[in-house]
Each structure stands twice: as C-alpha cells, then as structure tokens.
Motif scaffolding. Structure first.
Motif, PDB file in Angstrom:
ATOM      1  N   PRO A  64     115.167  13.739  55.886  1.00  9.94           N
ATOM      2  CA  PRO A  64     113.835  14.060  55.372  1.00  9.94           C
ATOM      3  C   PRO A  64     113.449  13.330  54.089  1.00  9.94           C
ATOM      4  CG  PRO A  64     115.363  15.858  54.968  1.00  9.94           C
ATOM      5  CD  PRO A  64     116.066  14.893  55.853  1.00  9.94           C
ATOM      6  N   GLY A  65     114.435  12.862  53.300  1.00 14.86           N
ATOM      7  CA  GLY A  65     114.126  12.109  52.090  1.00 14.86           C
ATOM      8  C   GLY A  65     113.632  12.989  50.952  1.00 14.86           C
ATOM      9  N   GLY A  66     113.124  12.345  49.891  1.00 12.78           N
ATOM     10  CA  GLY A  66     112.620  13.083  48.743  1.00 12.78           C
ATOM     11  C   GLY A  66     113.687  13.981  48.142  1.00 12.78           C
ATOM     12  N   TRP A  77     114.735  16.708  49.524  1.00 11.56           N
ATOM     13  CA  TRP A  77     115.281  17.560  50.575  1.00 11.56           C
ATOM     14  C   TRP A  77     116.807  17.571  50.614  1.00 11.56           C
ATOM     15  CZ3 TRP A  77     113.310  21.409  53.148  1.00 11.56           C
ATOM     16  CH2 TRP A  77     111.927  21.487  53.340  1.00 11.56           C
ATOM     17  N   ASN A  78     117.431  16.408  50.545  1.00 10.57           N
ATOM     18  CA  ASN A  78     118.885  16.368  50.679  1.00 10.57           C
ATOM     19  C   ASN A  78     119.575  17.211  49.616  1.00 10.57           C
ATOM     20  OD1 ASN A  78     118.744  14.752  52.903  1.00 10.57           O
ATOM     21  ND2 ASN A  78     119.204  12.840  51.818  1.00 10.57           N
ATOM     22  N   ALA A  79     119.136  17.061  48.362  1.00  8.45           N
ATOM     23  CA  ALA A  79     119.747  17.834  47.274  1.00  8.45           C
ATOM     24  C   ALA A  79     119.455  19.323  47.436  1.00  8.45           C
ATOM     25  CB  ALA A  79     119.236  17.331  45.929  1.00  8.45           C
ATOM     26  N   ALA A  80     118.226  19.644  47.833  1.00  6.44           N
ATOM     27  CA  ALA A  80     117.834  21.047  47.981  1.00  6.44           C
ATOM     28  C   ALA A  80     118.646  21.729  49.073  1.00  6.44           C
ATOM     29  CB  ALA A  80     116.349  21.144  48.281  1.00  6.44           C
ATOM     30  N   LEU A  81     118.711  21.095  50.230  1.00  5.38           N
ATOM     31  CA  LEU A  81     119.433  21.705  51.338  1.00  5.38           C
ATOM     32  C   LEU A  81     120.939  21.672  51.115  1.00  5.38           C
ATOM     33  CD1 LEU A  81     117.357  20.483  54.413  1.00  5.38           C
ATOM     34  CD2 LEU A  81     117.157  22.593  53.087  1.00  5.38           C
TER      35      LEU A  81
END
Length: 471
Positions: free
Chosen positions: A232-234, A236-240
């Motif tokens: 998903p980029g942005g 998203w990776n860190a959040a998830l």
C-alpha cells in the motif's frame, strides 16, 4: 457419536477449531451457557452483557445458516452440561481453552471433575492457529432441542448501565471494522493511538471482538498480511507493522496470564496496598468529578462509550491507585465494568502493573495535567466532555485553579481538585519506591526474576507492560 460444542469466548463459526473438531466426530449440539454467578461478579456489567447478547444473536444466525441451532441455557455450567449430556446422549464435549479469571478457572475444574466421573470426554483446543486456520466441513446437527431465549440484563439482575455510544456486538460488526481499518482508517495508526479523540477512529476498535472471539487473531493476521502484500505504500507498512506487533503480543502473552502476575509478597504488599477507602473519592473518580479536567474527560468518555485508548486507560487506573490511593482491586473492578472489551486474562495483569503491585515492573506515575497538554493540546476532547469549563481559557484548561477567574467555576459548576497534584505525585512516588527499596521487597523481586523462565520477551513479543491493549 453425539458431541456438545461449548461456546465461551469464541462467538463465531469461522476459524473455529473446536467446532471443526466436533463436526468431525459426530452430530453436534452447539451450546452457550449464561452463568448468573459470573454476571454477579463485581467486574461485570450490563454493557458487557448487551455486547455479549448481540454477539450471541449473530452467532445464532451463523449456526442456523449451517443448519445447527445454538442452544442458550442459564445456570451453573456443570449442572447445565450434565443435564444436556443426559438428555441428548452426549459422550464428548469440545471447547476452546479459555484464559479467564478465578471464576472460570474454578468452574472449569468443577466441570473437569464431573466429566471424569461421568465418563464424558472433554477436549479443549487452542483458540486459533495463524498457520493453519480451522475449516468446518459438513456440520450434522443434533436436532430436537429447544434453542432457548437469550436473557435480558434485567433477568440477570444487572444494574442499569446506560452507554449511549457503545460498540455493537457480532461478527458482522467486527468484519466491517477490520475492513475499514485496513482500507483507510489504519494508515494513521502509529500517530493516533495515544489521543482518545484521534484513537477513536485511528485504532482498529477490534478489542471487544477479540475479547469475545467474534473474529480470531488468526483471521486478523491473515487480513493484515493480505493488505501488506498489496504494497500500500505511504505510512501503511509502518502502521500495520505496529498493529501486528501488538496483536502478536496479545496472542503470544495472553496464555501466560491464566493466573495474575506475581504480586509483592505479604510483608511488602501489606504496606503498599494500604489504600484510602474514602467512598467519596472513589465516587468522584468513577464519575469523572475529580477536578482534574483531562482525567475526568477520559472517565466520562469511557462511561459513554465503553472504550478508552491504551494510554488513557493506563492513566485512569494508575492515578486511582497511586495518587488517589484507592484499593487497586476495587478500582480495577470499577474500570472493568465500564469496558465493553473487558478481557480478564489481559485486564487484571495490566491493572496490577499500572497500580504498582507487580513485583518486577514499577508503575509509571501519570500526571493528568501533562497528559492533557500532550494528548489534547487544543483542548477539543476535554471541552467536549467537560462543558462546565467552557469559560476557562485554553492556557489554563488542564489546571483551571491557576486561572484568575477560577472562583466563578470551581466549586460551583465543576469541582475543585480532590487532591493537590504536587502532593499526590510526591506521596505516590515515595509510597511505591519506598516499599521497593526495603530489603524484604528487593529480595522478593530478585526471587521472582530468578524463577522466571524467560524474563526478557522474545523477538516479536511485547513485555506485559505493553499488553494494556485497546488495539
């Protein structure tokens, strides 16, 4: 063979290892037992039951779609199971293992003793396996039993408990939350979970559904992995990634909480637990009338919604025990009653840690003034829930007694602080660390550390102190 599937905190039909196991053994009788003695405990409430009842309605429909009606019975679990096994020639009971409290532990022991004496095989299975989700084949129902009514809160003699903005129960609600979190709400997860105003939208809000098992942690993990595979980029990776870490911590550590964390031994805890029994102080804390605006806003928000983000949750219980000197057991039960996502296996260990009664983890002494400044800097949350302070300037909102016009508000529309913050912080610090510095307490702490199998969390796990999860 006739098999009884006993639902407890696993109110779903999907990824349900116990149901899949029962379906493979013979004709299945799905049962949920409403235990009045459990609902009479001081940490239960009508809002919890309302959420549970909605989950049962949803589960009943799920099972009806599979051709197996859900039986709901009210009574002592052992007596109910004994009667159903006799009436329907049941020879085996299957259920998920449950991480609960002293009540559920004693109940399970009683059921186990009865099952052995009656020649009934009772099989308990782990809740879910992320590597191998349970799939249910053909389900052959044991017919002829009256489904039974889902009781009302009044019939369980639960006190009125208005909660205007409570989350709705049921698997369909959980799936909607999961979808919206992974599609748009979750991108800001890492930056929104500390503030109750932002966390209401930025958190997954799955905690009550995980507590009652309308979805499994394995299902959530699979959905997370599918979303991450989309790149998903942005943010998203860190959040998830952060969300997955907390979900793993909950899943991996919760089985360790069958019994509460070790508490300071009798000689040390007797002094540490010498708490204020002032009923007026407890009432003020429960009702958000302590005179500390951010603390009161959090408590009023909790009363109206049944939920609170993890930082605020830790603050309200820690302040009750450490600065207000309330008995941690009484305050912990009062907090539990407010929570729709109450999960005994997680809640009580965290209460002990935040209140300073865990042997190895000193509590963090939260200052509601500083917490308000940090997590509600523009005062929107505080003003929404404490409208009595509308006239107070922003600069003095979290400490209105410092405002020159305080006399027009404090003691009239809004209470004066029930404790002096500077004094309360100092006394709490001295009480907590004073006990821990004593030789007997230090010896107890060393003893616990030496008998722990794994004092440091493994990679991918979080310490107990990170488990106060609202997710």
């Amino acid at each position: 063979m006739n098999v009884l599937i006993w639902f407890k905190r696993d109110l779903r039909s999907h990824d349900h290892a116990a149901l899949a196991c029962a379906a493979g053994l013979g004709a299945v009788l799905p049962v949920y037992i409403v235990e009045p003695d459990y609902w009479a405990l001081p940490d239960t409430s009508a809002r919890q039951w309302a959420f549970t009842a909605e989950c049962l309605e949803d589960l009943r429909q799920q099972l009806a779609d599979l051709g197996a009606p859900l039986l709901v019975r009210v009574g002592v679990a052992q007596a109910v199971l004994e009667r159903l096994c006799r009436q329907h020639n049941i020879t085996q009971i299957v259920s998920h293992a449950e991480i609960g409290n002293a009540f559920s532990h004693a109940r399970n022991q009683a059921v186990q003793r009865w099952a052995r004496s009656a020649g009934i095989i009772w099989t308990e299975l782990p809740q879910s396996d992320p590597e191998q989700p349970a799939t249910i084949g053909n389900l052959r129902a044991l017919n002829g039993a009256e489904p039974g009514q889902i009781p009302t809160a009044r019939s369980l003699r639960l006190a009125d408990d208005p909660c205007a903005h409570r989350q709705r129960g049921g698997r369909s609600q959980a799936l909607d939350l999961l979808e919206s979190f992974l599609s748009h709400r979750g991108e800001s997860y890492r930056t929104t979970t500390h503030s109750p105003l932002a966390a209401e939208r930025g958190s997954s809000r799955l905690s009550p559904h995980l507590a009652l098992g309308t979805v499994s942690s394995a299902e959530v993990t699979q959905a997370l992995q599918t979303r991450l595979a989309e790149r998903p980029g942005g943010r998203w990776n860190a959040a998830l990634g952060s969300f997955q870490s907390l979900l793993n911590a909950r899943t991996l550590n919760k089985p360790c909480l069958e019994t509460p964390p070790n508490t300071l031994g009798p000689s040390a805890s007797a002094e540490l637990l010498r708490r204020n029994s002032d009923a007026a102080r407890l009432h003020a804390w429960q009702n958000g009338e302590t005179g500390l605006p951010y603390l009161d806003a959090c408590l009023r928000y909790l009363a109206a919604t049944g939920w609170l983000n993890h930082r605020a949750r830790a603050m309200v219980i820690g302040f009750a025990a450490c600065q207000l000197r309330l008995d941690w057991r009484v305050a912990g039960a009062a907090l539990a009653r407010r929570l729709t996502d109450y999960d005994p296996g997680v809640h009580w260990s965290q209460v002990q840690i935040q209140c300073g009664t865990d042997e190895t983890t000193p509590p963090r002494l939260y200052n509601p003034i500083k917490q308000g400044d940090a997590h509600d800097p523009n005062g929107l949350f505080t003003r929404r829930w404490i409208p009595e302070l509308s006239a107070v300037p922003d600069a003095h909102l979290q400490a209105p007694w410092r405002w020159s016009g305080a006399g027009r508000v404090l003691g009239r529309r809004y209470p004066e602080p029930i404790v002096d913050m500077a004094t309360a912080q100092r006394d709490a610090r001295e009480a907590v660390w004073g006990v821990r510095r004593k030789p007997v307490a230090r010896a107890e702490i060393v003893e616990v550390l030496e008998r722990q199998v794994s004092p440091s969390p493994k990679r991918g796990q979080a310490s107990h102190g990170q488990l106060f999860l609202d997710l």
